[in-house]
Design an enzyme around this catalytic site. Sequence first.
Site, PDB file in Angstrom:
ATOM      1  N   TYR A  73      -2.676   5.697  -0.744  1.00 46.62           N
ATOM      2  CA  TYR A  73      -3.028   6.563   0.398  1.00 46.62           C
ATOM      3  C   TYR A  73      -4.498   6.925   0.289  1.00 46.62           C
ATOM      4  O   TYR A  73      -4.970   7.274  -0.799  1.00 46.62           O
ATOM      5  CB  TYR A  73      -2.170   7.825   0.355  1.00 46.62           C
ATOM      6  CG  TYR A  73      -2.523   8.886   1.388  1.00 46.62           C
ATOM      7  CD1 TYR A  73      -3.115  10.098   1.001  1.00 46.62           C
ATOM      8  CD2 TYR A  73      -2.259   8.697   2.743  1.00 46.62           C
ATOM      9  CE1 TYR A  73      -3.430  11.074   1.945  1.00 46.62           C
ATOM     10  CE2 TYR A  73      -2.579   9.675   3.682  1.00 46.62           C
ATOM     11  CZ  TYR A  73      -3.155  10.855   3.276  1.00 46.62           C
ATOM     12  OH  TYR A  73      -3.474  11.832   4.211  1.00 46.62           O
ATOM     13  N   ASP A  87     -11.308   4.257  -4.394  1.00 46.24           N
ATOM     14  CA  ASP A  87     -11.028   5.580  -3.838  1.00 46.24           C
ATOM     15  C   ASP A  87     -10.657   6.490  -5.014  1.00 46.24           C
ATOM     16  O   ASP A  87      -9.523   6.477  -5.473  1.00 46.24           O
ATOM     17  CB  ASP A  87      -9.897   5.504  -2.814  1.00 46.24           C
ATOM     18  CG  ASP A  87      -9.554   6.889  -2.278  1.00 46.24           C
ATOM     19  OD1 ASP A  87      -8.655   6.982  -1.424  1.00 46.24           O
ATOM     20  OD2 ASP A  87     -10.179   7.875  -2.725  1.00 46.24           O
ATOM     21  N   LYS A 123     -11.641  16.531  -3.849  1.00 43.78           N
ATOM     22  CA  LYS A 123     -10.836  17.386  -4.723  1.00 43.78           C
ATOM     23  C   LYS A 123     -11.658  18.095  -5.806  1.00 43.78           C
ATOM     24  O   LYS A 123     -12.332  19.080  -5.532  1.00 43.78           O
ATOM     25  CB  LYS A 123      -9.684  16.551  -5.312  1.00 43.78           C
ATOM     26  CG  LYS A 123      -8.686  16.047  -4.233  1.00 43.78           C
ATOM     27  CD  LYS A 123      -7.556  15.273  -4.834  1.00 43.78           C
ATOM     28  CE  LYS A 123      -6.760  14.547  -3.775  1.00 43.78           C
ATOM     29  NZ  LYS A 123      -5.751  15.380  -3.110  1.00 43.78           N
TER      30      LYS A 123
HETATM   31  P1  KE4 Z   1      -8.023  14.679   1.998  1.00 38.13           P
HETATM   32  O1  KE4 Z   1      -8.421  14.220   3.382  1.00 38.13           O
HETATM   33  O2  KE4 Z   1      -6.566  15.186   1.978  1.00 38.13           O
HETATM   34  O3  KE4 Z   1      -9.018  15.645   1.385  1.00 38.13           O
HETATM   35  O4  KE4 Z   1      -8.065  13.404   1.024  1.00 38.13           O
HETATM   36  C1  KE4 Z   1      -7.310  12.268   1.363  1.00 38.13           C
HETATM   37  C2  KE4 Z   1      -7.069  11.436   0.120  1.00 38.13           C
HETATM   38  C3  KE4 Z   1      -7.837  10.300  -0.061  1.00 38.13           C
HETATM   39  N1  KE4 Z   1      -7.675   9.519  -1.154  1.00 38.13           N
HETATM   40  C4  KE4 Z   1      -6.758   9.825  -2.105  1.00 38.13           C
HETATM   41  C5  KE4 Z   1      -6.607   8.926  -3.297  1.00 38.13           C
HETATM   42  C6  KE4 Z   1      -5.945  10.979  -1.971  1.00 38.13           C
HETATM   43  O5  KE4 Z   1      -5.026  11.264  -2.918  1.00 38.13           O
HETATM   44  C7  KE4 Z   1      -6.102  11.804  -0.838  1.00 38.13           C
HETATM   45  C8  KE4 Z   1      -5.243  13.040  -0.594  1.00 38.13           C
HETATM   46  N2  KE4 Z   1      -4.190  13.261  -1.531  1.00 38.13           N
HETATM   47  C9  KE4 Z   1      -3.061  14.013  -1.039  1.00 38.13           C
HETATM   48  C10 KE4 Z   1      -2.072  14.162  -2.200  1.00 38.13           C
HETATM   49  N3  KE4 Z   1      -1.340  13.000  -2.433  1.00 38.13           N
HETATM   50  C11 KE4 Z   1      -3.457  15.348  -0.482  1.00 38.13           C
HETATM   51  C12 KE4 Z   1      -2.292  16.294  -0.240  1.00 38.13           C
HETATM   52  C13 KE4 Z   1      -2.037  16.462   1.238  1.00 38.13           C
HETATM   53  O6  KE4 Z   1      -2.074  15.457   1.994  1.00 38.13           O
HETATM   54  O7  KE4 Z   1      -1.738  17.611   1.622  1.00 38.13           O
END
Ligand code: KE4
Length: 428
Positions: free
Chosen positions: A144, A239, A267
């Site tokens: 993801y 990523d 993060k």
């Molecule tokens: P954000 O847009 O949520 O800040 O980041 C997206 C993203 C991009 N790349 C990786 C590897 C990620 O894990 C994420 C976001 N991770 C999720 C948890 N699996 C965020 C939690 C959520 O969606 O509320």
Amino acid sequence: MIDTTSSRLFDEARTYLPGGVNSPVRAMRAVGRQPLFMDRGQGARMWDVDGNEFLDYVGSWGPMILGHRHPAVVSALEAAFAKGTSFGTPSALEVEMARRLVEAVPSVEMVRMTNSGTEATMSALRVARGYTGRDLILKFVGCYHGHGDSLLVAAGSGVATFGLPDSPGVTKGTARDTLTVEFNDLTAVEDVFSRIGEQVAAVIVEPVAGNMGCVPPAAGFLEGLRAVTARYGAVLIFDEVMSGFRVAYGGAQERYSVTPDMSTLGKVIGGGLPVGAFGGRADIMEKVAPAGSIYQAGTLSGNPLAMAAGVATLDVLAAGSAYETLESLGARLEVGLIAAAAKAAIPARVQRVGAMLTTFFTAEPVVDFPSAKTSDTDRYGRFFRGMLERGVYLAPSQFEVAFLSTAFTESDIDRTVEAAAEVLSGLE
Ligand code: KE4
């Protein structure tokens, strides 16, 4: 566990917010209960609005690697806040952050800040397409990268084919430009490149997968991606939104000694405030506006508060023995969970890289999304609820990871293992 205030808040929230939440996974649908509303955090702990205390293994999904309200982060935020919140102009803190990212992350020679991981990956793909003049991107099933249209794409009929929209609203035209293959399947990647490699702008990968649960790269997988993308002139994007500054100060690319062309971050680098970043080789990043013509922008990109919290977090991580602590706590938890599952004769696989870990309820090794899906998600839901009742807040989905912070103590880990042993022994 009393959760009447959370329940009342959730009822009201559903009136105004789709599903009552601002991000789907928080709704706890995958683990069969209503969400809890958190009120405050301190160190490794957080308390919900009914006063229930939890050991926090979500840590805001990764950012809170130092635990909640680390003194260095609090004082940095207070100092920044005393001077204002946002100016929409360059600020010294943005340079402080950029310098640290360039010094820490092997692939990053130049960097641009964003406000989320999604923005970072969306932007990185646009830059890779603009730089190469090509359209296709290749991603991996179960990885993801945020909710950008190009990345909300499911594997087509039979992998290594053109993608299909993975959400209403993603057009067929967009999905068609995204290919998907199974994680850790280097042969499938090489097959795609042998057929249409000259059309591929970028390969994007979580170098340590965390969004199907914790799945490490197979030996040679990252090295193979590096070689095949170099051979065909495609941009390799790691990523590291989740793995960055978590599995090592320089991220997975430092841990596995494989340097991509671009990286995305998020993060941890915001210390709990909204943040993202994309960076990479200078010859690529120089194409980004206003230096170059590939447009990318953001009102609050590099905002002083997120920069202050992020810089303070990175400085604590760089200065001390954070990664030794995280490794030792992670290993203690891993060993304890394996022993507890074995004692309860429950089929489970505990997979960990540094301070990110998943207990899969399956007997087989989890190397990709199909093997992750052999897990008993209903059993995970019962495990999650049992742990929550015992004051341990794990990720509310089998296909996520538990995040450790430096705020945990050995006795916190031992308490977690004891709770797991109790829950697992009663898990039919
Ligand atoms: P954000 O847009 O949520 O800040 O980041 C997206 C993203 C991009 N790349 C990786 C590897 C990620 O894990 C994420 C976001 N991770 C999720 C948890 N699996 C965020 C939690 C959520 O969606 O509320």
